[in-house]
Design a protein around this motif. Structure first.
Motif, PDB file in Angstrom:
ATOM      1  N   ARG A  19      73.296   3.923 118.840  1.00 60.38           N
ATOM      2  CA  ARG A  19      72.446   2.742 119.034  1.00 60.38           C
ATOM      3  C   ARG A  19      73.160   1.713 119.902  1.00 60.38           C
ATOM      4  N   ASN A  20      74.432   1.520 119.681  1.00 61.45           N
ATOM      5  CA  ASN A  20      75.221   0.599 120.491  1.00 61.45           C
ATOM      6  C   ASN A  20      75.218   1.038 121.957  1.00 61.45           C
ATOM      7  N   ALA A  21      75.389   2.320 122.201  1.00 66.24           N
ATOM      8  CA  ALA A  21      75.366   2.833 123.570  1.00 66.24           C
ATOM      9  C   ALA A  21      73.999   2.593 124.214  1.00 66.24           C
ATOM     10  N   ASP A  25      73.211   0.207 127.524  1.00 70.16           N
ATOM     11  CA  ASP A  25      72.438   0.684 128.678  1.00 70.16           C
ATOM     12  C   ASP A  25      71.283  -0.264 128.973  1.00 70.16           C
ATOM     13  N   ASP A  26      70.624  -0.743 127.926  1.00 68.76           N
ATOM     14  CA  ASP A  26      69.518  -1.686 128.111  1.00 68.76           C
ATOM     15  C   ASP A  26      70.003  -2.981 128.762  1.00 68.76           C
ATOM     16  N   VAL A  27      71.133  -3.480 128.329  1.00 66.42           N
ATOM     17  CA  VAL A  27      71.685  -4.714 128.897  1.00 66.42           C
ATOM     18  C   VAL A  27      72.016  -4.498 130.373  1.00 66.42           C
ATOM     19  N   LEU A  30      68.726  -4.439 132.295  1.00 67.21           N
ATOM     20  CA  LEU A  30      68.157  -5.775 132.413  1.00 67.21           C
ATOM     21  C   LEU A  30      68.932  -6.625 133.420  1.00 67.21           C
ATOM     22  N   GLY A  31      70.225  -6.444 133.459  1.00 63.40           N
ATOM     23  CA  GLY A  31      71.037  -7.172 134.444  1.00 63.40           C
ATOM     24  C   GLY A  31      70.639  -6.798 135.861  1.00 63.40           C
ATOM     25  N   GLY A  32      70.388  -5.511 136.095  1.00 63.75           N
ATOM     26  CA  GLY A  32      69.942  -5.055 137.403  1.00 63.75           C
ATOM     27  C   GLY A  32      68.570  -5.599 137.761  1.00 63.75           C
ATOM     28  N   GLN A  33      67.682  -5.616 136.784  1.00 57.64           N
ATOM     29  CA  GLN A  33      66.345  -6.163 137.024  1.00 57.64           C
ATOM     30  C   GLN A  33      66.413  -7.658 137.333  1.00 57.64           C
TER      31      GLN A  33
END
Length: 60
Positions: A19-21, A25-27, A30-33
């Motif tokens: 879940r942490n991984a 990945d989501d963070v 989102l940073g790229g977006q």
């Protein structure tokens, strides 16, 4: 600690690691977006500024 408790903790630990991984990945995504949206906003602001005449230039 019994063997059964150790197995439960091990499974929970494995789940939390996965879940942490996923969240990391989501963070990253989102940073790229966010970066793409900032660049888009800068481009749009630049076009708007280039399209509008400068009121201090005399209008001629």
């Amino acid at each position: 600690m019994t063997d059964e408790e150790a197995q439960v903790l091990s499974r929970e630990n494995d789940y939390l690691k996965r879940r942490n991984a996923q969240l990391q990945d989501d963070v990253t995504s989102l940073g790229g977006q966010l970066l793409r949206l900032q660049q888009e906003l800068e481009r749009m602001s630049g076009r708007r500024a280039a399209a509008s005449p400068d009121p201090l230039s005399g209008g001629q």
